[in-house]
Design a protein around this motif. Structure first.
Motif, short mmCIF file in Angstrom:
data_model
loop_
_atom_site.label_atom_id
_atom_site.label_comp_id
_atom_site.label_asym_id
_atom_site.label_seq_id
_atom_site.Cartn_x
_atom_site.Cartn_y
_atom_site.Cartn_z
N ALA A 131 53.25 -18.68 -19.65
CA ALA A 131 52.65 -19.29 -18.46
C ALA A 131 53.68 -19.79 -17.48
CB ALA A 131 51.72 -20.43 -18.88
N GLY A 132 54.93 -19.92 -17.88
CA GLY A 132 55.94 -20.45 -16.99
C GLY A 132 55.89 -21.97 -17.00
N MET A 133 56.62 -22.55 -16.08
CA MET A 133 56.70 -24.01 -16.01
C MET A 133 55.51 -24.58 -15.24
SD MET A 133 60.74 -24.40 -15.03
CE MET A 133 60.88 -26.17 -15.22
N SER A 134 55.03 -25.72 -15.71
CA SER A 134 53.97 -26.41 -14.97
C SER A 134 54.59 -27.05 -13.73
CB SER A 134 53.34 -27.50 -15.85
OG SER A 134 54.27 -28.56 -16.05
N ASP A 135 53.76 -27.43 -12.79
CA ASP A 135 54.25 -28.10 -11.59
C ASP A 135 54.96 -29.41 -11.94
OD1 ASP A 135 53.34 -26.08 -9.96
OD2 ASP A 135 51.50 -27.13 -9.38
N ILE A 192 64.48 -21.23 -9.26
CA ILE A 192 64.17 -20.15 -8.31
C ILE A 192 63.46 -19.00 -9.05
CG2 ILE A 192 65.21 -18.37 -6.84
CD1 ILE A 192 67.25 -20.60 -6.01
N LYS A 193 63.91 -18.68 -10.25
CA LYS A 193 63.24 -17.64 -11.05
C LYS A 193 61.81 -18.05 -11.40
CE LYS A 193 67.40 -15.84 -13.22
NZ LYS A 193 68.20 -15.80 -14.45
N GLU A 194 61.59 -19.36 -11.52
CA GLU A 194 60.26 -19.88 -11.84
C GLU A 194 59.35 -19.97 -10.62
OE1 GLU A 194 58.60 -20.76 -14.67
OE2 GLU A 194 60.24 -19.95 -15.86
N GLY A 195 59.88 -19.57 -9.46
CA GLY A 195 59.03 -19.50 -8.28
C GLY A 195 59.19 -20.65 -7.29
N VAL A 196 60.13 -21.55 -7.54
CA VAL A 196 60.36 -22.63 -6.58
C VAL A 196 61.12 -22.04 -5.39
CG1 VAL A 196 61.49 -24.86 -6.19
CG2 VAL A 196 60.45 -24.36 -8.41
N GLU A 197 60.61 -22.28 -4.20
CA GLU A 197 61.26 -21.76 -2.99
C GLU A 197 62.61 -22.46 -2.82
OE1 GLU A 197 58.85 -21.95 0.51
OE2 GLU A 197 57.06 -21.33 -0.60
N LYS A 243 68.58 -38.37 -20.78
CA LYS A 243 67.13 -38.07 -20.73
C LYS A 243 66.90 -36.71 -20.08
CE LYS A 243 65.26 -42.74 -20.72
NZ LYS A 243 64.54 -43.77 -19.94
N CYS A 244 67.66 -36.42 -19.02
CA CYS A 244 67.55 -35.10 -18.38
C CYS A 244 67.99 -34.01 -19.34
CB CYS A 244 68.37 -35.05 -17.10
SG CYS A 244 67.56 -35.81 -15.69
N ASP A 245 69.12 -34.22 -20.01
CA ASP A 245 69.59 -33.22 -20.98
C ASP A 245 68.51 -32.94 -22.01
OD1 ASP A 245 72.11 -32.96 -19.79
OD2 ASP A 245 73.10 -34.29 -21.22
N SER A 246 67.96 -33.99 -22.61
CA SER A 246 66.93 -33.81 -23.64
C SER A 246 65.72 -33.07 -23.09
CB SER A 246 66.50 -35.17 -24.20
OG SER A 246 67.56 -35.79 -24.85
N PHE A 247 65.28 -33.46 -21.91
CA PHE A 247 64.11 -32.83 -21.30
C PHE A 247 64.36 -31.34 -21.04
CE2 PHE A 247 62.02 -31.48 -17.32
CZ PHE A 247 60.70 -31.53 -17.75
N ILE A 248 65.48 -31.02 -20.43
CA ILE A 248 65.79 -29.63 -20.08
C ILE A 248 66.00 -28.79 -21.33
CG2 ILE A 248 67.48 -28.11 -18.94
CD1 ILE A 248 65.58 -29.72 -17.02
N PHE A 249 66.75 -29.31 -22.30
CA PHE A 249 67.03 -28.55 -23.52
C PHE A 249 65.74 -28.26 -24.30
CE2 PHE A 249 71.50 -30.68 -23.77
CZ PHE A 249 71.91 -29.93 -22.68
N LYS A 250 64.79 -29.18 -24.25
CA LYS A 250 63.51 -28.98 -24.94
C LYS A 250 62.61 -28.02 -24.14
CE LYS A 250 59.61 -31.49 -26.88
NZ LYS A 250 58.94 -32.78 -27.05
N LEU A 251 62.63 -28.16 -22.84
CA LEU A 251 61.75 -27.37 -21.97
C LEU A 251 62.15 -25.90 -21.88
CD1 LEU A 251 59.43 -27.31 -19.81
CD2 LEU A 251 61.22 -27.81 -18.11
N ILE A 252 63.45 -25.65 -21.76
CA ILE A 252 63.94 -24.29 -21.50
C ILE A 252 64.75 -23.81 -22.70
CG2 ILE A 252 65.24 -22.82 -19.93
CD1 ILE A 252 64.91 -25.13 -17.82
N PRO A 253 64.17 -22.92 -23.49
CA PRO A 253 64.89 -22.41 -24.66
C PRO A 253 66.23 -21.78 -24.27
CG PRO A 253 62.59 -21.70 -24.70
CD PRO A 253 62.84 -22.33 -23.36
N GLY A 254 67.27 -22.13 -25.01
CA GLY A 254 68.59 -21.58 -24.77
C GLY A 254 69.37 -22.25 -23.64
N SER A 255 68.76 -23.24 -23.00
CA SER A 255 69.42 -23.87 -21.85
C SER A 255 70.70 -24.61 -22.24
CB SER A 255 68.47 -24.82 -21.13
OG SER A 255 67.97 -25.81 -22.00
#
Length: 122
Positions: free
Chosen positions: A17-21, A65-70, A97-109
């Protein structure tokens, strides 16, 4: 059997589904935090943290940008965050907190950000 197929379709649709807003918004906020961190002078912040921030900002820009954000919207929102944070000291807790959020949200980040940081191209 029909329930099993419906459950499979339900989970399959979420996997792609991609990323939520909301996730995009939080990711943009983190991008701005990383960008502001990357502008802290080396004498005030360890080089490793500056490089990590550059790499994370570069990774997130591309990913969003790949997720569709202009790109124009992304830049505007990132600079809004930078304007708020610029000139303030490094905030370890917020960055973690950002690191944890991003690493959990985006596999392989985590690995990709590390790879960018180690490449020296950021």
């Amino acid at each position: 059997m029909k329930k099993l197929i419906l459950i499979f379709i339900f989970f399959y649709s979420f996997a792609f589904a991609g990323m939520s807003d909301n996730d995009k918004s939080k990711s943009i906020e983190c991008t701005g935090i990383y960008y502001a961190n990357s502008m802290i002078p080396q004498g005030e912040l360890e080089l490793e943290k500056i490089v990590h921030s550059f790499a994370a900002k570069k990774f997130l820009n591309s990913h969003l940008i790949k997720e569709g954000v202009e790109e124009k919207k992304l830049n505007k929102e990132v600079l809004r965050v930078v304007d708020i944070r610029y000139g303030k000291p490094y905030d370890e807790e917020t960055t973690k907190k950002c690191d944890s959020f991003i690493f959990k949200l985006i596999p392989g980040s985590e690995d990709k950000i590390k790879e960018i940081a180690e490449s020296g191209i950021y």
